[in-house]
Design a protein around this motif. Structure first.
Motif, PDB file in Angstrom:
ATOM      1  N   ALA A 111     -17.670  30.252 -18.912  1.00  0.00           N
ATOM      2  CA  ALA A 111     -18.614  30.540 -20.398  1.00  0.00           C
ATOM      3  C   ALA A 111     -18.293  31.950 -20.733  1.00  0.00           C
ATOM      4  O   ALA A 111     -18.199  32.136 -21.959  1.00  0.00           O
ATOM      5  CB  ALA A 111     -20.083  31.087 -19.777  1.00  0.00           C
ATOM      6  N   ALA A 112     -17.997  32.340 -20.243  1.00  0.00           N
ATOM      7  CA  ALA A 112     -17.069  34.435 -21.281  1.00  0.00           C
ATOM      8  C   ALA A 112     -16.293  34.099 -21.746  1.00  0.00           C
ATOM      9  O   ALA A 112     -16.141  34.638 -22.786  1.00  0.00           O
ATOM     10  CB  ALA A 112     -17.295  34.925 -19.737  1.00  0.00           C
TER      11      ALA A 112
ATOM     12  N   SER B 225     -23.945  41.472 -27.649  1.00  0.00           N
ATOM     13  CA  SER B 225     -23.159  40.013 -28.012  1.00  0.00           C
ATOM     14  C   SER B 225     -23.121  39.379 -26.885  1.00  0.00           C
ATOM     15  O   SER B 225     -23.328  39.017 -25.262  1.00  0.00           O
ATOM     16  CB  SER B 225     -21.529  40.673 -27.788  1.00  0.00           C
ATOM     17  OG  SER B 225     -20.997  40.994 -26.608  1.00  0.00           O
ATOM     18  N   ALA B 226     -22.833  37.556 -26.794  1.00  0.00           N
ATOM     19  CA  ALA B 226     -22.903  36.580 -26.136  1.00  0.00           C
ATOM     20  C   ALA B 226     -21.711  36.617 -25.410  1.00  0.00           C
ATOM     21  O   ALA B 226     -22.373  37.065 -24.046  1.00  0.00           O
ATOM     22  CB  ALA B 226     -22.963  35.648 -27.211  1.00  0.00           C
ATOM     23  N   LYS B 227     -20.834  37.892 -25.655  1.00  0.00           N
ATOM     24  CA  LYS B 227     -19.904  37.764 -24.777  1.00  0.00           C
ATOM     25  C   LYS B 227     -20.348  39.597 -23.640  1.00  0.00           C
ATOM     26  O   LYS B 227     -19.771  39.122 -22.276  1.00  0.00           O
ATOM     27  CB  LYS B 227     -18.632  38.319 -25.317  1.00  0.00           C
ATOM     28  CG  LYS B 227     -17.503  38.659 -24.599  1.00  0.00           C
ATOM     29  CD  LYS B 227     -16.194  39.260 -25.032  1.00  0.00           C
ATOM     30  CE  LYS B 227     -16.390  40.497 -25.039  1.00  0.00           C
ATOM     31  NZ  LYS B 227     -15.389  41.536 -26.031  1.00  0.00           N
TER      32      LYS B 227
ATOM     33  N   ALA C  97     -15.744  31.207 -23.068  1.00  0.00           N
ATOM     34  CA  ALA C  97     -16.033  30.502 -24.857  1.00  0.00           C
ATOM     35  C   ALA C  97     -16.640  31.693 -25.624  1.00  0.00           C
ATOM     36  O   ALA C  97     -16.812  31.382 -26.860  1.00  0.00           O
ATOM     37  CB  ALA C  97     -17.556  29.411 -24.631  1.00  0.00           C
ATOM     38  N   GLU C  98     -17.271  33.070 -25.248  1.00  0.00           N
ATOM     39  CA  GLU C  98     -17.469  34.119 -26.225  1.00  0.00           C
ATOM     40  C   GLU C  98     -17.121  35.208 -26.022  1.00  0.00           C
ATOM     41  O   GLU C  98     -17.061  35.764 -26.918  1.00  0.00           O
ATOM     42  CB  GLU C  98     -18.849  34.690 -25.217  1.00  0.00           C
ATOM     43  CG  GLU C  98     -19.891  33.093 -25.170  1.00  0.00           C
ATOM     44  CD  GLU C  98     -20.767  32.479 -26.220  1.00  0.00           C
ATOM     45  OE1 GLU C  98     -20.472  33.291 -27.681  1.00  0.00           O
ATOM     46  OE2 GLU C  98     -20.979  31.549 -25.750  1.00  0.00           O
ATOM     47  N   GLY C  99     -15.350  34.470 -26.331  1.00  0.00           N
ATOM     48  CA  GLY C  99     -14.769  35.945 -26.800  1.00  0.00           C
ATOM     49  C   GLY C  99     -13.760  36.514 -25.356  1.00  0.00           C
ATOM     50  O   GLY C  99     -12.981  37.660 -26.087  1.00  0.00           O
TER      51      GLY C  99
ATOM     52  N   LYS D 250     -23.256  39.717 -22.551  1.00  0.00           N
ATOM     53  CA  LYS D 250     -24.347  38.594 -21.442  1.00  0.00           C
ATOM     54  C   LYS D 250     -23.889  37.379 -20.986  1.00  0.00           C
ATOM     55  O   LYS D 250     -23.883  38.146 -19.491  1.00  0.00           O
ATOM     56  CB  LYS D 250     -25.350  37.695 -22.690  1.00  0.00           C
ATOM     57  CG  LYS D 250     -25.961  38.782 -23.522  1.00  0.00           C
ATOM     58  CD  LYS D 250     -27.134  37.963 -24.179  1.00  0.00           C
ATOM     59  CE  LYS D 250     -27.777  38.127 -25.111  1.00  0.00           C
ATOM     60  NZ  LYS D 250     -29.107  37.972 -26.077  1.00  0.00           N
ATOM     61  N   ALA D 251     -22.793  37.287 -20.920  1.00  0.00           N
ATOM     62  CA  ALA D 251     -21.700  36.499 -20.284  1.00  0.00           C
ATOM     63  C   ALA D 251     -21.165  36.760 -18.882  1.00  0.00           C
ATOM     64  O   ALA D 251     -21.492  36.931 -18.133  1.00  0.00           O
ATOM     65  CB  ALA D 251     -20.995  35.157 -21.197  1.00  0.00           C
TER      66      ALA D 251
END
Length: 193
Positions: free
Chosen positions: A124-125, A97-99, A127-129, A101-102
């Protein structure tokens, strides 16, 4: 060869907690809390927590911790186990997930120089939830694994080269978590964290 006299044939941190059970108990309790319980408002799975630990250990070039926690993460991911190796190879292209990754980016900054964890990285983290608990636990897992890695490497503990040894460790960590070895039970202690 270890720098101090440790139990024969017992790898990594397991040998160190057998050498000093009084400190080992607290180290294992911390690992259990971070990798299994987590913050009340954290959404991280146990597999993701183990992956963060393996990722930081890889960045620190601590083979024992990287291999054992990667094995635990693979065990916990079950049929998605391949994403562990993909993530350790290249988190940016891994099917996570993008979360996550952040959060791995934050963990990477904690490992290299925690002072570089910026508001932008945290934003940024979020923003990804990512929740406050996710961010907190990621930072604490990364910081703690820097300590665990240095403890294992600083005393030159035994690092198995057989991947099967790590698979057994991963299954044990994935099922029973982090428990002190029983005194006099070196046989089972050699295949678990």
């Amino acid at each position: 060869m270890p720098h101090i006299t440790l139990p024969d044939g017992i790898p990594g941190i397991r040998s160190l907690v057998m050498y000093r059970p009084d400190t080992g108990q607290h180290l294992y309790e911390l690992a259990q809390t971070l990798l299994r319980a987590g913050s009340p408002d954290s959404t991280l799975t146990n597999a993701e927590r183990e992956l963060i630990a393996a990722f930081v250990s890889k960045q620190n070039r601590t083979d024992f911790c990287m291999n054992s926690h990667a094995a635990a993460s693979r065990y916990l991911y079950a049929d998605q186990r391949a994403l562990v190796d993909q993530t350790l190879l290249n988190p940016d292209s891994a099917p996570i997930s993008a979360k996550l990754k952040a959060l791995l980016t934050i963990a990477d900054h904690v490992q290299a120089d925690a002072r570089t964890v910026s508001d932008d990285l945290v934003t940024a983290a979020r923003a990804e939830g990512a929740t406050d608990g996710d961010i907190h636990d990621t930072v604490l897992i990364a910081a703690s694994f820097c300590m665990y890695n240095r403890y294992v490497d600083g005393l030159a503990t035994l690092t198995p080269t057989d991947p099967a040894a790590y698979e057994a460790m991963g299954e044990r960590m994935g099922t029973v978590g982090y428990q002190l070895p029983k005194a006099g039970n070196a046989a089972s202690s050699s295949t678990s964290l």
